[in-house]
Design an enzyme around this catalytic site. Sequence first.
Site, short mmCIF file in Angstrom:
data_model
loop_
_atom_site.label_atom_id
_atom_site.label_comp_id
_atom_site.label_asym_id
_atom_site.label_seq_id
_atom_site.Cartn_x
_atom_site.Cartn_y
_atom_site.Cartn_z
N LYS A 39 0.89 -1.10 0.04
CA LYS A 39 -0.16 0.11 -0.05
C LYS A 39 0.84 1.18 -0.05
O LYS A 39 1.96 1.35 0.86
CB LYS A 39 -0.81 -0.03 1.24
N ASP A 66 -3.65 4.29 -2.01
CA ASP A 66 -4.67 4.84 -1.02
C ASP A 66 -4.41 6.64 -1.09
O ASP A 66 -3.78 7.03 -0.21
CB ASP A 66 -4.06 4.22 0.41
N LYS A 68 -7.77 8.56 -1.59
CA LYS A 68 -8.97 8.85 -0.82
C LYS A 68 -9.40 10.07 -1.62
O LYS A 68 -9.56 10.96 -0.98
CB LYS A 68 -8.74 9.19 0.40
N ASP A 71 -13.97 14.86 -4.62
CA ASP A 71 -14.22 16.07 -5.31
C ASP A 71 -15.49 15.81 -6.15
O ASP A 71 -15.97 14.91 -6.13
CB ASP A 71 -12.73 16.23 -6.29
N THR A 125 -11.34 7.08 10.35
CA THR A 125 -11.37 6.47 11.97
C THR A 125 -10.73 7.37 13.01
O THR A 125 -10.85 7.23 14.15
CB THR A 125 -10.40 5.14 11.96
N ARG A 216 3.37 -0.16 10.60
CA ARG A 216 4.44 -0.14 11.38
C ARG A 216 4.70 -1.43 12.26
O ARG A 216 5.99 -1.85 12.51
CB ARG A 216 4.07 0.86 12.63
O1 C5P Z 1 1.31 1.77 10.95
P1 C5P Z 1 -0.09 1.35 10.87
O2 C5P Z 1 -0.35 -0.56 10.71
O3 C5P Z 1 -0.98 1.78 11.83
O4 C5P Z 1 -0.54 1.64 9.36
C1 C5P Z 1 -2.06 1.64 9.11
C2 C5P Z 1 -1.88 2.27 7.45
O5 C5P Z 1 -3.54 2.32 7.19
C3 C5P Z 1 -1.58 3.56 7.43
O6 C5P Z 1 -1.03 3.75 6.10
C4 C5P Z 1 -2.84 4.59 7.52
O7 C5P Z 1 -2.92 5.74 7.02
C5 C5P Z 1 -3.83 3.55 6.73
N1 C5P Z 1 -5.19 3.95 7.42
C6 C5P Z 1 -5.51 3.69 8.75
N2 C5P Z 1 -7.00 4.07 9.12
C7 C5P Z 1 -7.83 4.37 8.20
C8 C5P Z 1 -7.42 4.26 6.80
C9 C5P Z 1 -6.05 4.14 6.49
O8 C5P Z 1 -4.76 3.63 9.40
N3 C5P Z 1 -8.88 4.58 8.50
#
Ligand code: C5P
Length: 240
Positions: A39, A66, A68, A71, A125, A216
Amino acid sequence: MNPNPVPLLNPVFVALDTTHPDYARQLAERVRGSVGGLKLGLEFFNAHGPDGIRPFTEMGLPVFLDLKYHDIPNTVASACRAAASLGVSILNVHAQGGAAMMRAAVDAVKSVSPSTRLIAVTMLTSLSDEDLPSVGLMPPVGDQVLRLASLTQQCGLDGVVCSAHEIVTLRKELGDDFMLVVPGIRPDGSAVGDQRRVMGPAEARDAGASILVIGRPITGAADPAQAARDIAQSLGITAA
Ligand code: C5P
């Protein structure tokens, strides 16, 4: 360019949240045998543009771009056509852009790349019940999520991004064929960080998630390749 197919076997998409292209490529190479996809998001795209994305679509793994989009229909459709032509396997828009926008996005993606999946973000979220009245919406967030996810399905999109705790309701209401793409996944022992409502990989998959977006816990691990292997193993997947 035909996008790499969205996998059924390994649902893990690793979130390469960085602006450094060499680092992102190295990470992708290290984990590629143990994840189902990559991603890339706004952070990377705004630094490197479409040319920065192509090396990843050429790696043989599906790429979720991703960005999003939110518009007017004509603008989103044009953006979707351009993005779909990069050979990405998943694109997304905001469901709050409305039905006309989502239908225009579906038509645009299908006209360029019929196998690219288009999904929608319902509610970010980062928004909680207390935030909703100030943007003119009625809490609870869960009701808004279900309403927007239903609209997304009616408009012909392939699925939504949702939090882990929404999986069971959305799966029940929207059926087995609708993709539920779930971030906020944390294997046992990994730091929660800024995610609020987390769930383990196997638990989320068993609840009905189609794709697990994991950043992460893999990219921040001392050994990302091992972390990705451990997650694959916890899902019963033998790494390549
Ligand atoms: O590092 P981590 O596992 O928290 O990364 C989650 C990924 O999912 C990040 O790229 C974050 O921007 C994305 N994301 C999220 N919550 C959302 C939509 C996308 O954490 N509602």
